[in-house]
Design a protein around this motif. Structure first.
Motif, PDB file in Angstrom:
ATOM      1  N   GLU A 182      40.630  -8.263  11.765  1.00  0.00           N
ATOM      2  CA  GLU A 182      40.643  -9.322  10.770  1.00  0.00           C
ATOM      3  C   GLU A 182      41.382  -8.912   9.500  1.00  0.00           C
ATOM      4  O   GLU A 182      41.359  -7.747   9.087  1.00  0.00           O
ATOM      5  N   GLN A 183      42.013  -9.900   8.892  1.00  0.00           N
ATOM      6  CA  GLN A 183      42.698  -9.688   7.617  1.00  0.00           C
ATOM      7  C   GLN A 183      41.700  -9.238   6.558  1.00  0.00           C
ATOM      8  O   GLN A 183      40.620  -9.804   6.425  1.00  0.00           O
ATOM      9  N   GLY A 184      42.050  -8.194   5.816  1.00  0.00           N
ATOM     10  CA  GLY A 184      41.203  -7.713   4.727  1.00  0.00           C
ATOM     11  C   GLY A 184      40.105  -6.769   5.140  1.00  0.00           C
ATOM     12  O   GLY A 184      39.338  -6.306   4.284  1.00  0.00           O
ATOM     13  N   SER A 185      40.018  -6.450   6.430  1.00  0.00           N
ATOM     14  CA  SER A 185      38.957  -5.567   6.901  1.00  0.00           C
ATOM     15  C   SER A 185      39.391  -4.103   6.838  1.00  0.00           C
ATOM     16  O   SER A 185      40.572  -3.789   6.669  1.00  0.00           O
ATOM     17  N   PHE A 186      38.411  -3.202   6.977  1.00  0.00           N
ATOM     18  CA  PHE A 186      38.655  -1.760   7.026  1.00  0.00           C
ATOM     19  C   PHE A 186      38.076  -1.270   8.349  1.00  0.00           C
ATOM     20  O   PHE A 186      36.864  -1.226   8.538  1.00  0.00           O
ATOM     21  N   VAL A 187      38.960  -0.927   9.279  1.00  0.00           N
ATOM     22  CA  VAL A 187      38.573  -0.543  10.632  1.00  0.00           C
ATOM     23  C   VAL A 187      38.959   0.907  10.893  1.00  0.00           C
ATOM     24  O   VAL A 187      40.107   1.306  10.651  1.00  0.00           O
ATOM     25  N   ALA A 188      38.000   1.697  11.356  1.00  0.00           N
ATOM     26  CA  ALA A 188      38.269   3.070  11.760  1.00  0.00           C
ATOM     27  C   ALA A 188      38.352   3.118  13.285  1.00  0.00           C
ATOM     28  O   ALA A 188      37.536   2.508  13.981  1.00  0.00           O
ATOM     29  N   VAL A 189      39.335   3.851  13.789  1.00  0.00           N
ATOM     30  CA  VAL A 189      39.514   4.012  15.231  1.00  0.00           C
ATOM     31  C   VAL A 189      39.292   5.477  15.579  1.00  0.00           C
ATOM     32  O   VAL A 189      39.958   6.364  15.042  1.00  0.00           O
ATOM     33  N   LEU A 190      38.338   5.714  16.489  1.00  0.00           N
ATOM     34  CA  LEU A 190      37.958   7.065  16.888  1.00  0.00           C
ATOM     35  C   LEU A 190      38.244   7.287  18.361  1.00  0.00           C
ATOM     36  O   LEU A 190      38.391   6.339  19.131  1.00  0.00           O
ATOM     37  N   LEU A 235      41.991   0.452  -2.302  1.00  0.00           N
ATOM     38  CA  LEU A 235      43.019  -0.514  -1.904  1.00  0.00           C
ATOM     39  C   LEU A 235      42.424  -1.641  -1.061  1.00  0.00           C
ATOM     40  O   LEU A 235      42.802  -2.805  -1.200  1.00  0.00           O
ATOM     41  N   ASN A 236      41.473  -1.288  -0.214  1.00  0.00           N
ATOM     42  CA  ASN A 236      40.838  -2.304   0.626  1.00  0.00           C
ATOM     43  C   ASN A 236      39.924  -3.200  -0.192  1.00  0.00           C
ATOM     44  O   ASN A 236      39.983  -4.435  -0.089  1.00  0.00           O
ATOM     45  N   ALA A 237      39.086  -2.588  -1.030  1.00  0.00           N
ATOM     46  CA  ALA A 237      38.086  -3.360  -1.767  1.00  0.00           C
ATOM     47  C   ALA A 237      38.690  -4.185  -2.892  1.00  0.00           C
ATOM     48  O   ALA A 237      38.306  -5.341  -3.107  1.00  0.00           O
ATOM     49  N   GLU A 238      39.648  -3.606  -3.628  1.00  0.00           N
ATOM     50  CA  GLU A 238      40.173  -4.262  -4.823  1.00  0.00           C
ATOM     51  C   GLU A 238      41.426  -5.091  -4.549  1.00  0.00           C
ATOM     52  O   GLU A 238      41.653  -6.107  -5.214  1.00  0.00           O
ATOM     53  N   LYS A 239      42.232  -4.686  -3.577  1.00  0.00           N
ATOM     54  CA  LYS A 239      43.508  -5.371  -3.317  1.00  0.00           C
ATOM     55  C   LYS A 239      43.474  -6.201  -2.044  1.00  0.00           C
ATOM     56  O   LYS A 239      44.417  -6.947  -1.772  1.00  0.00           O
ATOM     57  N   GLY A 240      42.403  -6.066  -1.253  1.00  0.00           N
ATOM     58  CA  GLY A 240      42.292  -6.855  -0.035  1.00  0.00           C
ATOM     59  C   GLY A 240      43.250  -6.449   1.063  1.00  0.00           C
ATOM     60  O   GLY A 240      43.512  -7.223   1.990  1.00  0.00           O
ATOM     61  N   ILE A 241      43.785  -5.228   0.978  1.00  0.00           N
ATOM     62  CA  ILE A 241      44.715  -4.755   2.001  1.00  0.00           C
ATOM     63  C   ILE A 241      43.935  -4.378   3.259  1.00  0.00           C
ATOM     64  O   ILE A 241      42.938  -3.668   3.198  1.00  0.00           O
ATOM     65  N   THR A 242      44.395  -4.864   4.403  1.00  0.00           N
ATOM     66  CA  THR A 242      43.789  -4.491   5.679  1.00  0.00           C
ATOM     67  C   THR A 242      44.082  -3.020   5.946  1.00  0.00           C
ATOM     68  O   THR A 242      45.225  -2.572   5.819  1.00  0.00           O
ATOM     69  N   VAL A 243      43.051  -2.267   6.315  1.00  0.00           N
ATOM     70  CA  VAL A 243      43.209  -0.829   6.564  1.00  0.00           C
ATOM     71  C   VAL A 243      42.775  -0.511   7.988  1.00  0.00           C
ATOM     72  O   VAL A 243      41.679  -0.884   8.412  1.00  0.00           O
ATOM     73  N   VAL A 244      43.649   0.155   8.716  1.00  0.00           N
ATOM     74  CA  VAL A 244      43.301   0.712  10.029  1.00  0.00           C
ATOM     75  C   VAL A 244      43.435   2.222   9.910  1.00  0.00           C
ATOM     76  O   VAL A 244      44.533   2.739   9.690  1.00  0.00           O
ATOM     77  N   LEU A 245      42.324   2.919  10.032  1.00  0.00           N
ATOM     78  CA  LEU A 245      42.292   4.370   9.846  1.00  0.00           C
ATOM     79  C   LEU A 245      42.027   5.054  11.180  1.00  0.00           C
ATOM     80  O   LEU A 245      40.964   4.891  11.771  1.00  0.00           O
ATOM     81  N   ILE A 246      43.019   5.820  11.655  1.00  0.00           N
ATOM     82  CA  ILE A 246      42.840   6.664  12.830  1.00  0.00           C
ATOM     83  C   ILE A 246      42.337   8.015  12.319  1.00  0.00           C
ATOM     84  O   ILE A 246      42.998   8.647  11.491  1.00  0.00           O
ATOM     85  N   THR A 247      41.185   8.447  12.792  1.00  0.00           N
ATOM     86  CA  THR A 247      40.625   9.687  12.251  1.00  0.00           C
ATOM     87  C   THR A 247      39.764  10.384  13.284  1.00  0.00           C
ATOM     88  O   THR A 247      39.292   9.765  14.240  1.00  0.00           O
ATOM     89  N   HIS A 248      39.578  11.699  13.094  1.00  0.00           N
ATOM     90  CA  HIS A 248      38.608  12.435  13.901  1.00  0.00           C
ATOM     91  C   HIS A 248      37.463  12.942  13.028  1.00  0.00           C
ATOM     92  O   HIS A 248      36.589  13.660  13.503  1.00  0.00           O
ATOM     93  N   HIS A 249      37.473  12.540  11.747  1.00  0.00           N
ATOM     94  CA  HIS A 249      36.384  12.892  10.833  1.00  0.00           C
ATOM     95  C   HIS A 249      35.345  11.771  10.839  1.00  0.00           C
ATOM     96  O   HIS A 249      35.614  10.659  10.385  1.00  0.00           O
ATOM     97  N   MET A 250      34.158  12.062  11.336  1.00  0.00           N
ATOM     98  CA  MET A 250      33.133  11.031  11.455  1.00  0.00           C
ATOM     99  C   MET A 250      32.662  10.530  10.088  1.00  0.00           C
ATOM    100  O   MET A 250      32.312   9.360   9.940  1.00  0.00           O
ATOM    101  N   ASP A 251      32.646  11.409   9.092  1.00  0.00           N
ATOM    102  CA  ASP A 251      32.201  10.979   7.769  1.00  0.00           C
ATOM    103  C   ASP A 251      33.186   9.985   7.153  1.00  0.00           C
ATOM    104  O   ASP A 251      32.789   9.107   6.383  1.00  0.00           O
ATOM    105  N   GLU A 252      34.470  10.077   7.513  1.00  0.00           N
ATOM    106  CA  GLU A 252      35.448   9.101   7.053  1.00  0.00           C
ATOM    107  C   GLU A 252      35.245   7.764   7.754  1.00  0.00           C
ATOM    108  O   GLU A 252      35.246   6.705   7.122  1.00  0.00           O
TER     109      GLU A 252
END
Length: 282
Positions: free
Chosen positions: A34-42, A190-207
């Motif tokens: 979705e537009q404006g969401s913050f999604v982490a991919v593990l 950037l996600n919260a204040e600017k509404g930019i959609t973020v897709v974060l590929i990470t192996h850090h679970m805390d992120e």
């Protein structure tokens, strides 16, 4: 809420080398962001995380199926520039994305390649550097910056192109804890204040725990998808595919095997500590 990215029946295989068969990564893969969401991919190594990310920016093109960015077909060559204006990519090593000897010149590189007029480039560069808290370093040499600062400059270079979505492929993998925090704080802002959609590929679970949604891949398929507290509560699933839950969840999980009955959705350290305190004080 509108879709930023839609993946429909994606098939993708890497071609074989020296007469070896092709290596299939995705078969009939589907995903919507979705537009404006913050999604982490593990996912563990080889599960398809980076391959998927590269489809969002037309670095890779589907062997079958479709990927749409803001409604644009990523496999349509005539739409390539529009796709890349909408989705900016940030990779592991910031040194590989820095192309100039001065910070502000590096941030200006992307808009210049888009043919933006000079006064508008100046505005975008200043705005982008302020958004990542690097404006005071605008005349510095990038190679003298810390790893976290370099990565923030790389992010500024992307947002100067004013994309609606930023895809970050393990952007903190080469950083120390301080640099990781600097980058994560920037992403969240950037996600919260600017509404930019973020897709974060990470192996850090805390992120990943800081995202609004977590998608877990295994062998090119989605095996878990939901809020972080829901996904990480399924500790046994994560262990089966070679992943660990955040440390707070792993602690509660281990204590439950010793006879406790603790919830497995305490991702925050303070909430976890309070849960442990409540469990032992009685």
């Amino acid at each position: 809420m509108s879709e930023a990215i839609r993946v429909e029946h994606l098939n993708y295989s890497y071609p074989g080398v020296d007469n070896t068969p092709a290596v299939a990564v995705f078969r009939d893969f589907n995903l919507s962001i979705e537009q404006g969401s913050f999604v982490a991919v593990l996912g563990s190594n080889g599960c398809g995380k980076s391959t998927l990310a590269k489809h969002f920016n037309s670095i890779l093109l589907p062997c079958g199926g479709k990927v749409y960015v803001c409604g644009l077909d990523t496999s349509d060559e005539e739409l390539l520039i529009r796709v890349r204006r909408n989705v900016g990519m940030v990779f592991q090593n910031p040194d590989n994305q820095i192309v100039a000897n001065v910070v502000e010149e590096d941030v200006a590189f992307g808009p210049e390649n888009l043919g933006i007029a000079s006064p508008e480039i100046r505005r975008r560069v200043d705005k982008a550097l302020k958004q990542v808290n690097m404006y005071e370093y605008r005349e510095h040499a990038p190679h003298l910056l810390s790893g976290g600062q370099k990565q923030r400059v790389a992010i500024a270079g992307v947002i100067a192109m004013e994309p609606s979505c930023i895809v970050l492929d393990e952007p903190t993998a080469m950083l120390d804890p301080r640099g990781r925090k600097e980058v994560m704080d920037t992403i969240l802002r950037l996600n919260a204040e600017k509404g930019i959609t973020v897709v974060l590929i990470t192996h850090h679970m805390d992120e990943a725990a800081q995202a609004q949604r977590v998608v877990v891949l295994n062998k090119g398929a989605v095996v878990a998808d939901g809020k972080p507290e829901d996904v990480f509560s399924n500790v046994e699933l994560l262990h089966r595919i070679g992943l660990a839950a955040p440390e707070t969840v792993e602690l509660c999980y281990a204590l439950n095997h010793e006879g406790f009955q603790l919830p497995l959705n305490r991702l925050d350290i303070e909430k976890c500590a309070q849960t442990l305190y409540d469990a032992i004080k009685v």
